[in-house]
Design an enzyme around this catalytic site. Structure first.
Site, PDB file in Angstrom:
ATOM      1  N   HIS A   1      10.677   6.894   7.892  1.00 36.79           N
ATOM      2  CA  HIS A   1      11.178   7.027   6.523  1.00 36.79           C
ATOM      3  C   HIS A   1      12.680   7.270   6.584  1.00 36.79           C
ATOM      4  CE1 HIS A   1       7.306   7.756   4.044  1.00 36.79           C
ATOM      5  NE2 HIS A   1       7.042   7.018   5.091  1.00 36.79           N
TER       6      HIS A   1
ATOM      7  N   CYS B   1       9.393   9.622  -1.100  1.00 40.04           N
ATOM      8  CA  CYS B   1       8.887  10.624  -0.175  1.00 40.04           C
ATOM      9  C   CYS B   1       8.486  11.828  -1.017  1.00 40.04           C
ATOM     10  CB  CYS B   1       9.957  11.011   0.841  1.00 40.04           C
ATOM     11  SG  CYS B   1       9.392  12.244   1.994  1.00 40.04           S
TER      12      CYS B   1
ATOM     13  N   ARG C   1       0.835  -1.205   0.000  1.00 38.72           N
ATOM     14  CA  ARG C   1       0.000   0.000   0.000  1.00 38.72           C
ATOM     15  C   ARG C   1       0.871   1.256   0.000  1.00 38.72           C
ATOM     16  NH1 ARG C   1      -1.080   4.905   2.158  1.00 38.72           N
ATOM     17  NH2 ARG C   1      -0.486   4.127   4.202  1.00 38.72           N
TER      18      ARG C   1
ATOM     19  N   ASN D   1       9.882   4.750   2.831  1.00 36.47           N
ATOM     20  CA  ASN D   1       9.861   3.842   3.975  1.00 36.47           C
ATOM     21  C   ASN D   1      11.165   3.083   4.153  1.00 36.47           C
ATOM     22  OD1 ASN D   1       6.863   3.959   4.645  1.00 36.47           O
ATOM     23  ND2 ASN D   1       6.821   3.442   2.479  1.00 36.47           N
TER      24      ASN D   1
END
Length: 303
Positions: A210, A241, A16, A250
């Site tokens: 992140h 990002c 996702r 991530n």
């Protein structure tokens, strides 16, 4: 040295959070295959879908198909992001085990992104939260910009605690502290986690880091020292990002697992299967994955 948790739950967010920013459309078949590989690796929780308007996130338009096609493993939680009641109804129909709601700890971020205050944004989830509970679904809250904001910079600890309290009052089973732009460093991380733990159960808090500035693993270690035992990561480091050009998103699951294995912390996840899943999705995307451990282990295997 403070004692670290003996066991950690990893929430795999690649299908996702990782894939939603990809420009090229990824088929439902590929997403299903990825979720199935991750299921077989032993993840207790996989963020598999997002029931948001395809107008806003075109990549997630196939969420219904993916949720219908995946080979579910009993005991595994398959989560879906639900921004409103329409999204919730779709997630319920798709047999999601957990729905995820979200709010920012940064007032500036909330205004810029959704044109309303933090308080208003979380109030919008009252119906979703109640419906989740009425239908026996797990409810997870995600606090974005908990460690810093692209617009206002520093985010006060009081603001973080306020949002965590609002999520708690909605009945969230778990609350994610998200470093949306990857600016956190270890001491800051510990300060935020300790403050959040003053408002919500420590065992229900998770870290979503992140790796924009290369600090994610250090921040996870710093969180382990505080007693946080749930972390989000993305296979092969999927996910850019959007607020920092060219930055990684991530933290890579393979890197987190490699570190946790080295610390003797149990996850119940087979790193070799995750490496294969990372190599699979990277080959589909036509680029090398950004997991250092994943690439190193794959290269070592290839001999």
């Amino acid at each position: 040295m403070s004692s670290l948790p003996k066991q950690v739950k990893i929430v795999e967010v690649g299908p996702r959070d990782g894939l939603q920013n990809e420009k090229e459309t990824i088929s439902a078949e590929v997403k299903t295959e990825l979720v199935n590989r991750l299921t077989s690796a032993g993840f207790a929780n996989i963020e598999a879908a997002s029931f948001v308007s395809p107008k806003w996130v075109p990549q997630m338009a196939t969420s219904k198909e993916v949720m219908a096609a995946i080979a579910r493993k009993p005991g595994t939680i398959y989560s879906a992001l639900t921004p409103n009641m329409q999204g919730f109804e779709a997630a319920l129909a798709a047999r999601a085990d957990e729905v995820v709601i979200f709010g920012s700890a940064s007032e500036a971020f909330s205004q810029k992104n959704i044109n309303c205050s933090i308080a208003e944004s979380i109030a919008r989830f009252v119906d979703v939260a109640k419906a989740a509970k009425d239908n026996g679904l797990r409810l997870r809250g995600s606090v974005s910009c908990a460690f810093g904001c692209p617009y206002q910079g520093e985010v006060p600890l009081d603001a973080v605690a306020d949002v965590v309290g609002r999520m708690r009052d909605l009945g969230c089973d778990e609350i994610d502290m998200a470093d949306t732009i990857g600016v956190a460093t270890p001491r800051k991380t510990q300060a935020v986690m300790e403050r959040a733990a003053g408002v919500f159960r420590l065992d229900g808090l998770s870290g979503h880091f992140h790796d924009t500035y290369g600090q994610a693993l250090a921040n996870i270690y710093a969180s382990l020292e505080v007693g946080i035992a749930i972390y989000h990561s993305s296979v092969s480091g999927l996910g850019g990002c959007p607020y920092a050009k060219g930055a990684t998103g991530n933290v890579a699951t393979e890197d987190v697992l490699y570190m946790l294995n080295g610390l003797g912390i149990e996850t119940g996840i087979d790193l070799d299967i995750v490496v294969d899943a990372g190599q699979y999705i990277s080959s589909v995307l036509g680029r090398k994955g950004s997991s250092r451990a994943g690439n190193a282990l794959a290269a070592k295997r290839a001999g």
